[in-house]
Write a protein that holds these residues in place. Structure first.
Motif, PDB file in Angstrom:
ATOM      1  N   SER A 156       0.195  11.953   7.442  1.00 54.16           N
ATOM      2  CA  SER A 156       1.147  12.912   7.987  1.00 54.16           C
ATOM      3  C   SER A 156       2.442  12.863   7.184  1.00 54.16           C
ATOM      4  CB  SER A 156       1.425  12.627   9.459  1.00 54.16           C
ATOM      5  OG  SER A 156       2.210  11.456   9.597  1.00 54.16           O
ATOM      6  N   GLU A 157       3.126  13.994   7.144  1.00 58.55           N
ATOM      7  CA  GLU A 157       4.420  14.009   6.472  1.00 58.55           C
ATOM      8  C   GLU A 157       5.400  13.083   7.184  1.00 58.55           C
ATOM      9  OE1 GLU A 157       5.962  17.762   4.627  1.00 58.55           O
ATOM     10  OE2 GLU A 157       4.405  18.597   5.948  1.00 58.55           O
ATOM     11  N   LYS A 158       5.276  12.996   8.496  1.00 54.27           N
ATOM     12  CA  LYS A 158       6.150  12.115   9.274  1.00 54.27           C
ATOM     13  C   LYS A 158       5.976  10.662   8.836  1.00 54.27           C
ATOM     14  CE  LYS A 158       7.434  11.029  14.003  1.00 54.27           C
ATOM     15  NZ  LYS A 158       7.214  11.339  15.421  1.00 54.27           N
ATOM     16  N   SER A 159       4.728  10.208   8.665  1.00 54.38           N
ATOM     17  CA  SER A 159       4.472   8.844   8.194  1.00 54.38           C
ATOM     18  C   SER A 159       5.021   8.653   6.786  1.00 54.38           C
ATOM     19  CB  SER A 159       2.976   8.537   8.199  1.00 54.38           C
ATOM     20  OG  SER A 159       2.487   8.467   9.509  1.00 54.38           O
ATOM     21  N   ASN A 160       4.844   9.664   5.963  1.00 56.32           N
ATOM     22  CA  ASN A 160       5.348   9.596   4.593  1.00 56.32           C
ATOM     23  C   ASN A 160       6.853   9.370   4.584  1.00 56.32           C
ATOM     24  OD1 ASN A 160       5.103  10.151   1.596  1.00 56.32           O
ATOM     25  ND2 ASN A 160       6.483  11.785   2.210  1.00 56.32           N
ATOM     26  N   TYR A 161       7.575  10.155   5.358  1.00 55.89           N
ATOM     27  CA  TYR A 161       9.033  10.027   5.376  1.00 55.89           C
ATOM     28  C   TYR A 161       9.478   8.723   6.035  1.00 55.89           C
ATOM     29  CZ  TYR A 161       9.566  14.707   3.536  1.00 55.89           C
ATOM     30  OH  TYR A 161       9.528  15.799   2.725  1.00 55.89           O
ATOM     31  N   TYR A 162       8.748   8.276   7.060  1.00 57.06           N
ATOM     32  CA  TYR A 162       9.061   6.996   7.697  1.00 57.06           C
ATOM     33  C   TYR A 162       8.989   5.865   6.678  1.00 57.06           C
ATOM     34  CZ  TYR A 162       8.339   2.672  10.268  1.00 57.06           C
ATOM     35  OH  TYR A 162       8.420   1.378  10.707  1.00 57.06           O
ATOM     36  N   TRP A 163       7.886   5.819   5.932  1.00 57.79           N
ATOM     37  CA  TRP A 163       7.710   4.733   4.962  1.00 57.79           C
ATOM     38  C   TRP A 163       8.643   4.873   3.764  1.00 57.79           C
ATOM     39  CZ3 TRP A 163       5.725   0.093   5.283  1.00 57.79           C
ATOM     40  CH2 TRP A 163       4.920  -0.197   6.382  1.00 57.79           C
ATOM     41  N   LYS A 191      11.686   5.990   3.912  1.00 55.86           N
ATOM     42  CA  LYS A 191      12.952   5.456   4.423  1.00 55.86           C
ATOM     43  C   LYS A 191      12.888   3.934   4.509  1.00 55.86           C
ATOM     44  CE  LYS A 191      16.030   5.560   8.364  1.00 55.86           C
ATOM     45  NZ  LYS A 191      16.218   5.949   9.740  1.00 55.86           N
ATOM     46  N   LYS A 192      11.794   3.419   5.050  1.00 54.32           N
ATOM     47  CA  LYS A 192      11.650   1.971   5.210  1.00 54.32           C
ATOM     48  C   LYS A 192      11.692   1.256   3.853  1.00 54.32           C
ATOM     49  CE  LYS A 192       8.785  -1.418   7.525  1.00 54.32           C
ATOM     50  NZ  LYS A 192       7.838  -1.662   8.588  1.00 54.32           N
ATOM     51  N   LEU A 193      11.014   1.794   2.859  1.00 51.95           N
ATOM     52  CA  LEU A 193      10.995   1.180   1.537  1.00 51.95           C
ATOM     53  C   LEU A 193      12.359   1.264   0.860  1.00 51.95           C
ATOM     54  CD1 LEU A 193       7.504   2.414   0.323  1.00 51.95           C
ATOM     55  CD2 LEU A 193       8.126   0.076   0.938  1.00 51.95           C
ATOM     56  N   ARG A 194      13.040   2.388   1.032  1.00 51.90           N
ATOM     57  CA  ARG A 194      14.379   2.524   0.461  1.00 51.90           C
ATOM     58  C   ARG A 194      15.351   1.534   1.087  1.00 51.90           C
ATOM     59  NH1 ARG A 194      14.927   9.092   0.100  1.00 51.90           N
ATOM     60  NH2 ARG A 194      13.864   9.308  -1.899  1.00 51.90           N
ATOM     61  N   GLU A 195      15.286   1.398   2.413  1.00 59.38           N
ATOM     62  CA  GLU A 195      16.170   0.451   3.095  1.00 59.38           C
ATOM     63  C   GLU A 195      15.880  -0.976   2.644  1.00 59.38           C
ATOM     64  OE1 GLU A 195      15.427   1.327   7.198  1.00 59.38           O
ATOM     65  OE2 GLU A 195      16.882   2.971   7.230  1.00 59.38           O
ATOM     66  N   SER A 196      14.612  -1.299   2.505  1.00 59.86           N
ATOM     67  CA  SER A 196      14.212  -2.628   2.064  1.00 59.86           C
ATOM     68  C   SER A 196      14.734  -2.907   0.653  1.00 59.86           C
ATOM     69  CB  SER A 196      12.691  -2.761   2.100  1.00 59.86           C
ATOM     70  OG  SER A 196      12.290  -3.997   1.579  1.00 59.86           O
ATOM     71  N   ALA A 197      14.620  -1.921  -0.220  1.00 61.63           N
ATOM     72  CA  ALA A 197      15.101  -2.090  -1.594  1.00 61.63           C
ATOM     73  C   ALA A 197      16.613  -2.257  -1.618  1.00 61.63           C
ATOM     74  CB  ALA A 197      14.688  -0.892  -2.440  1.00 61.63           C
ATOM     75  N   GLN A 222       0.830  -1.205   0.000  1.00 66.62           N
ATOM     76  CA  GLN A 222       0.000   0.000   0.000  1.00 66.62           C
ATOM     77  C   GLN A 222       0.867   1.259   0.000  1.00 66.62           C
ATOM     78  OE1 GLN A 222      -3.472   0.229  -0.193  1.00 66.62           O
ATOM     79  NE2 GLN A 222      -3.178  -1.906  -0.720  1.00 66.62           N
ATOM     80  N   TRP A 223       1.886   1.277   0.840  1.00 64.44           N
ATOM     81  CA  TRP A 223       2.769   2.432   0.896  1.00 64.44           C
ATOM     82  C   TRP A 223       3.647   2.536  -0.346  1.00 64.44           C
ATOM     83  CZ3 TRP A 223       2.753   6.731   3.641  1.00 64.44           C
ATOM     84  CH2 TRP A 223       1.949   6.777   4.766  1.00 64.44           C
ATOM     85  N   ARG A 224       4.028   1.411  -0.927  1.00 70.66           N
ATOM     86  CA  ARG A 224       4.813   1.456  -2.170  1.00 70.66           C
ATOM     87  C   ARG A 224       3.994   2.129  -3.266  1.00 70.66           C
ATOM     88  NH1 ARG A 224       5.131  -0.208  -6.808  1.00 70.66           N
ATOM     89  NH2 ARG A 224       3.368  -1.611  -6.660  1.00 70.66           N
ATOM     90  N   GLN A 225       2.726   1.763  -3.350  1.00 72.54           N
ATOM     91  CA  GLN A 225       1.843   2.377  -4.339  1.00 72.54           C
ATOM     92  C   GLN A 225       1.655   3.867  -4.066  1.00 72.54           C
ATOM     93  OE1 GLN A 225      -1.828   0.155  -4.627  1.00 72.54           O
ATOM     94  NE2 GLN A 225      -0.779  -1.721  -5.209  1.00 72.54           N
ATOM     95  N   LEU A 226       1.514   4.218  -2.802  1.00 72.81           N
ATOM     96  CA  LEU A 226       1.351   5.621  -2.434  1.00 72.81           C
ATOM     97  C   LEU A 226       2.605   6.417  -2.787  1.00 72.81           C
ATOM     98  CD1 LEU A 226      -0.830   7.384  -1.168  1.00 72.81           C
ATOM     99  CD2 LEU A 226       0.251   6.984   1.038  1.00 72.81           C
ATOM    100  N   ASN A 264       5.359  17.684  -1.492  1.00 69.89           N
ATOM    101  CA  ASN A 264       5.148  16.647  -0.489  1.00 69.89           C
ATOM    102  C   ASN A 264       4.056  17.041   0.508  1.00 69.89           C
ATOM    103  OD1 ASN A 264       6.043  14.018   0.438  1.00 69.89           O
ATOM    104  ND2 ASN A 264       6.591  15.120   2.295  1.00 69.89           N
ATOM    105  N   ARG A 265       4.096  18.250   0.998  1.00 71.13           N
ATOM    106  CA  ARG A 265       3.112  18.706   1.982  1.00 71.13           C
ATOM    107  C   ARG A 265       1.696  18.657   1.403  1.00 71.13           C
ATOM    108  NH1 ARG A 265       5.145  23.488   4.820  1.00 71.13           N
ATOM    109  NH2 ARG A 265       5.932  21.884   6.197  1.00 71.13           N
ATOM    110  N   GLU A 266       1.536  19.143   0.184  1.00 70.92           N
ATOM    111  CA  GLU A 266       0.214  19.141  -0.460  1.00 70.92           C
ATOM    112  C   GLU A 266      -0.281  17.717  -0.708  1.00 70.92           C
ATOM    113  OE1 GLU A 266       0.716  23.278  -3.026  1.00 70.92           O
ATOM    114  OE2 GLU A 266       1.353  21.372  -3.898  1.00 70.92           O
ATOM    115  N   PHE A 267       0.617  16.862  -1.171  1.00 69.05           N
ATOM    116  CA  PHE A 267       0.244  15.474  -1.445  1.00 69.05           C
ATOM    117  C   PHE A 267      -0.215  14.779  -0.166  1.00 69.05           C
ATOM    118  CE2 PHE A 267       1.127  10.935  -1.826  1.00 69.05           C
ATOM    119  CZ  PHE A 267       0.420  10.630  -2.981  1.00 69.05           C
ATOM    120  N   CYS A 268       0.546  14.943   0.900  1.00 66.06           N
ATOM    121  CA  CYS A 268       0.188  14.302   2.171  1.00 66.06           C
ATOM    122  C   CYS A 268      -1.160  14.809   2.674  1.00 66.06           C
ATOM    123  CB  CYS A 268       1.273  14.542   3.212  1.00 66.06           C
ATOM    124  SG  CYS A 268       2.799  13.632   2.878  1.00 66.06           S
TER     125      CYS A 268
END
Length: 64
Positions: free
Chosen positions: A40-47, A49-55, A15-19, A30-34
């Motif tokens: 939240s922008e915080k959730s956006n940046y968390y995910w 980072k998480k997706l980049r690390e996973s990749a 879901q977050w990858r698609q987002l 980024n602010r407008e999209f969120c």
């Protein structure tokens, strides 16, 4: 991790990858999209980072 938890985590990651892909394709900043997506922008940046690390880990495994 139980199978149910693994499935739930895989679903959330997808879901977050698609987002993140929608964000990349969006003309909004980024602010407008969120705000538009109700996240939240915080959730956006968390995910992000998480997706980049996973990749990175995934690519590293297959290049060794």
């Amino acid at each position: 991790m139980t199978e149910v938890m693994q499935v739930r985590e895989a679903y959330r990651v997808e879901q977050w990858r698609q987002l993140m892909q929608q964000r990349k394709d969006s003309p909004l900043n980024n602010r407008e999209f969120c705000a538009q997506q109700g996240i939240s922008e915080k959730s956006n940046y968390y995910w992000l980072k998480k997706l980049r690390e996973s990749a990175t880990v995934h690519v590293h495994r297959y290049t060794m």
